[in-house]
Scaffold this active site. Structure first.
Site, PDB file in Angstrom:
ATOM      1  N   ASP A 180     -17.242   6.928  -1.473  1.00 26.97           N
ATOM      2  CA  ASP A 180     -15.790   7.156  -0.680  1.00 26.97           C
ATOM      3  C   ASP A 180     -15.906   8.298  -0.127  1.00 26.97           C
ATOM      4  O   ASP A 180     -16.772   9.244  -0.359  1.00 26.97           O
ATOM      5  CB  ASP A 180     -14.412   6.835  -1.814  1.00 26.97           C
ATOM      6  CG  ASP A 180     -13.112   6.509  -0.700  1.00 26.97           C
ATOM      7  OD1 ASP A 180     -13.348   5.828   0.349  1.00 26.97           O
ATOM      8  OD2 ASP A 180     -13.144   6.050  -1.867  1.00 26.97           O
ATOM      9  N   CYS A 207     -16.490   1.593   1.019  1.00 24.92           N
ATOM     10  CA  CYS A 207     -15.359   0.740   0.559  1.00 24.92           C
ATOM     11  C   CYS A 207     -14.544   0.976   2.824  1.00 24.92           C
ATOM     12  O   CYS A 207     -13.935  -0.038   3.397  1.00 24.92           O
ATOM     13  CB  CYS A 207     -13.972   1.415   0.534  1.00 24.92           C
ATOM     14  SG  CYS A 207     -13.364   2.911   0.420  1.00 24.92           S
ATOM     15  N   ARG A 245     -13.008  -8.382   2.070  1.00 26.41           N
ATOM     16  CA  ARG A 245     -12.039  -8.533   1.970  1.00 26.41           C
ATOM     17  C   ARG A 245     -11.376  -9.739   2.274  1.00 26.41           C
ATOM     18  O   ARG A 245     -10.326  -9.564   1.361  1.00 26.41           O
ATOM     19  CB  ARG A 245     -11.332  -7.169   2.739  1.00 26.41           C
ATOM     20  CG  ARG A 245     -11.707  -5.965   2.466  1.00 26.41           C
ATOM     21  CD  ARG A 245     -11.656  -5.425   0.937  1.00 26.41           C
ATOM     22  NE  ARG A 245     -10.164  -5.394   0.841  1.00 26.41           N
ATOM     23  CZ  ARG A 245      -9.254  -4.242   1.321  1.00 26.41           C
ATOM     24  NH1 ARG A 245      -9.889  -2.941   1.944  1.00 26.41           N
ATOM     25  NH2 ARG A 245      -8.084  -3.881   0.832  1.00 26.41           N
ATOM     26  N   ARG A 267       1.288  -1.385  -0.267  1.00 26.45           N
ATOM     27  CA  ARG A 267       0.275   0.500   0.078  1.00 26.45           C
ATOM     28  C   ARG A 267       0.724   1.295   0.435  1.00 26.45           C
ATOM     29  O   ARG A 267       1.975   1.568   0.831  1.00 26.45           O
ATOM     30  CB  ARG A 267      -0.979   0.082   1.195  1.00 26.45           C
ATOM     31  CG  ARG A 267      -1.571   1.329   1.063  1.00 26.45           C
ATOM     32  CD  ARG A 267      -2.837   0.919   2.878  1.00 26.45           C
ATOM     33  NE  ARG A 267      -3.518   0.592   1.525  1.00 26.45           N
ATOM     34  CZ  ARG A 267      -5.120   0.659   3.225  1.00 26.45           C
ATOM     35  NH1 ARG A 267      -5.469   1.335   3.345  1.00 26.45           N
ATOM     36  NH2 ARG A 267      -6.109  -0.309   2.143  1.00 26.45           N
ATOM     37  N   GLN A 273      -9.983  -4.097  -3.184  1.00 26.24           N
ATOM     38  CA  GLN A 273     -11.590  -3.656  -2.699  1.00 26.24           C
ATOM     39  C   GLN A 273     -12.795  -3.928  -3.348  1.00 26.24           C
ATOM     40  O   GLN A 273     -13.956  -4.839  -3.258  1.00 26.24           O
ATOM     41  CB  GLN A 273     -11.899  -2.078  -2.814  1.00 26.24           C
ATOM     42  CG  GLN A 273     -12.846  -1.519  -2.023  1.00 26.24           C
ATOM     43  CD  GLN A 273     -13.224  -2.130  -0.402  1.00 26.24           C
ATOM     44  OE1 GLN A 273     -12.723  -2.023   0.181  1.00 26.24           O
ATOM     45  NE2 GLN A 273     -13.987  -2.872  -0.419  1.00 26.24           N
ATOM     46  N   HIS A 326      -7.618   0.383  -6.489  1.00 25.22           N
ATOM     47  CA  HIS A 326      -7.537  -0.254  -4.957  1.00 25.22           C
ATOM     48  C   HIS A 326      -8.598  -1.446  -5.454  1.00 25.22           C
ATOM     49  O   HIS A 326      -9.604  -1.895  -5.145  1.00 25.22           O
ATOM     50  CB  HIS A 326      -8.533   0.906  -4.333  1.00 25.22           C
ATOM     51  CG  HIS A 326      -8.505   0.521  -2.626  1.00 25.22           C
ATOM     52  ND1 HIS A 326      -7.499  -1.114  -2.769  1.00 25.22           N
ATOM     53  CD2 HIS A 326      -8.978   0.222  -1.917  1.00 25.22           C
ATOM     54  CE1 HIS A 326      -7.791  -1.314  -1.372  1.00 25.22           C
ATOM     55  NE2 HIS A 326      -8.760  -0.726  -0.738  1.00 25.22           N
TER      56      HIS A 326
HETATM   57  N1  NVA Z   1      -9.516   6.170  -1.622  1.00 23.35           N
HETATM   58  C1  NVA Z   1      -9.042   6.234   0.116  1.00 23.35           C
HETATM   59  C2  NVA Z   1     -10.121   5.192  -0.101  1.00 23.35           C
HETATM   60  C3  NVA Z   1      -9.064   4.159   1.531  1.00 23.35           C
HETATM   61  C4  NVA Z   1      -9.219   2.808   1.906  1.00 23.35           C
HETATM   62  C5  NVA Z   1      -7.837   6.577  -0.301  1.00 23.35           C
HETATM   63  O1  NVA Z   1      -7.426   6.043  -0.357  1.00 23.35           O
HETATM   64  O2  NVA Z   1      -7.656   7.037   1.331  1.00 23.35           O
HETATM   65  N1   CP Z   2     -11.255  -0.030   2.505  1.00 17.88           N
HETATM   66  C1   CP Z   2      -9.580  -0.055   2.978  1.00 17.88           C
HETATM   67  O1   CP Z   2      -9.003  -0.418   2.196  1.00 17.88           O
HETATM   68  O2   CP Z   2      -9.755  -0.006   4.312  1.00 17.88           O
HETATM   69  P1   CP Z   2      -8.454  -0.332   5.566  1.00 17.88           P
HETATM   70  O3   CP Z   2      -7.784   1.515   4.826  1.00 17.88           O
HETATM   71  O4   CP Z   2      -9.078  -0.163   6.649  1.00 17.88           O
HETATM   72  O5   CP Z   2      -7.354  -0.770   4.975  1.00 17.88           O
END
Ligand code: NVA
Ligand code: CP
Length: 308
Positions: A223, A263, A291, A108, A138, A135
């Site tokens: 989101d 998500c 997930r 990540r 997800q 992502h």
């Molecule tokens: N769009 C959000 C998704 C978090 C799971 C981010 O990138 O922070």
């Molecule tokens: N939806 C998701 O990826 O959650 P986290 O940021 O908690 O991993």
């Protein structure tokens, strides 16, 4: 020698075929049933996953770590704060080293190019656990959740309300992979990547008015307005997205049996109203649970040789 074999990576939904995606979701539901029945299944005994997190996470970390443990393997949490990655060791060198020690790597991070560069130098499969661009894990969970509640999503209408962000782009890739129609409603300046929009133009339309987008929608997804790494834009984003809250008035315009997904983490009262996320059309807790199951199916797909 850097590349003794070419592993299969999962950096985007474009890395799997439509047939593989459907088989993977079906397997995810089977693995969910196995787990609930208490049937031990440990196809990854002695296998190790390295998990590199340059951003915060609850679901992604716990689902991968729990999934590896349930499969008989192990996961190592790696933070830039206490690895040499955080002190500037090149991505390519880190990939060469880690992939000689572990069997799969999840990352990540910020720029999508980081996971691409890591994968290019990795001997083992690399999984994108979220970048600024995509992502995909997800979307496996979201699609599993849809299939479990409503059957196949082919030909259905999905609406994305809000930011043209990493989740939005993954929905666009999912529209192509699973053959559904996607309407994206976002304010000016927050549109999804025009290159991907052009590539999926037969399945995805861009609209300004969330009310127009909602007509007859089968699935409504949103989101946060401010993603990780954009924190200093928060005030400007709150102003830009003010008309884009998914509330009961908006949901009333969708199909009466429409589902709501997010998500998570969610900000109640910003991108989604309390009565929607905590209401009867919301499937966010199934979505979060899936997930675990869909990523276990992904790990099995990437790491376990099919029986001859
Ligand atoms: N769009 C959000 C998704 C978090 C799971 C981010 O990138 O922070
Ligand atoms: N939806 C998701 O990826 O959650 P986290 O940021 O908690 O991993």
């Amino acid at each position: 020698m850097d590349h003794p074999r070419q592993p299969r990576h999962f950096l985007s939904l474009a890395d799997i075929t439509a047939a593989e995606a459907r088989a993977l979701l079906q397997r995810a539901t089977e693995l969910k049933q196995l787990l609930r029945a208490g049937t031990p299944y440990a196809p990854l005994t002695n296998k190790v996953m390295g998990m590199i997190f340059e951003k915060a996470s609850t679901r992604t970390r716990v689902s991968f770590e729990a999934g590896m443990a349930q499969f008989g393997g192990h996961a190592i949490f790696l933070s830039p704060r206490d690895t040499q990655l955080g002190r500037g060791e090149p991505i390519a060198d880190s990939a060469r080293v880690l992939s000689r020690m572990v069997d799969v790597v999840m990352i990540r991070t910020f720029a999508h190019q980081i996971v691409e560069e890591f994968a290019a130098h990795s001997r083992v499969p690399v999984i994108n656990g979220l970048t600024d661009r995509l992502h995909p894990c997800q979307l496996l969970a979201d699609m599993q959740t849809w299939f479990e509640h409503r059957g196949d999503i082919q030909g259905r209408t999905v609406v994305w309300i809000g930011d043209g962000n990493n989740m939005c782009l993954s929905y666009m890739e999912a529209a192509r992979l699973f053959d559904f129609q996607l309407r994206v409603a976002c304010p000016p300046g927050y549109e999804p990547d025009p290159g991907l929009l052009a590539a999926v133009a037969d399945r995805c339309v861009l609209l300004r008015d969330p009310r127009e987008a909602m007509a007859g929608a089968d699935l409504v997804a949103t989101d946060v307005w401010t993603s990780m790494g954009q924190e200093e834009e928060q005030k400007a984003r709150e102003r830009a997205f003010a008309g884009y809250i998914v509330d009961a008035n908006l949901m009333a315009l969708a199909h009466p049996e429409a589902l709501f997904m997010h998500c998570l983490p969610a900000h109640r009262g910003e991108e989604v109203a309390v009565d929607v996320i905590d209401g009867p059309q919301s499937v966010v807790w199934d979505e979060a649970e899936n997930r675990l199951h869909s990523q276990k199916a992904l790990l099995e797909f990437l790491l376990v040789e099919p029986e001859p």
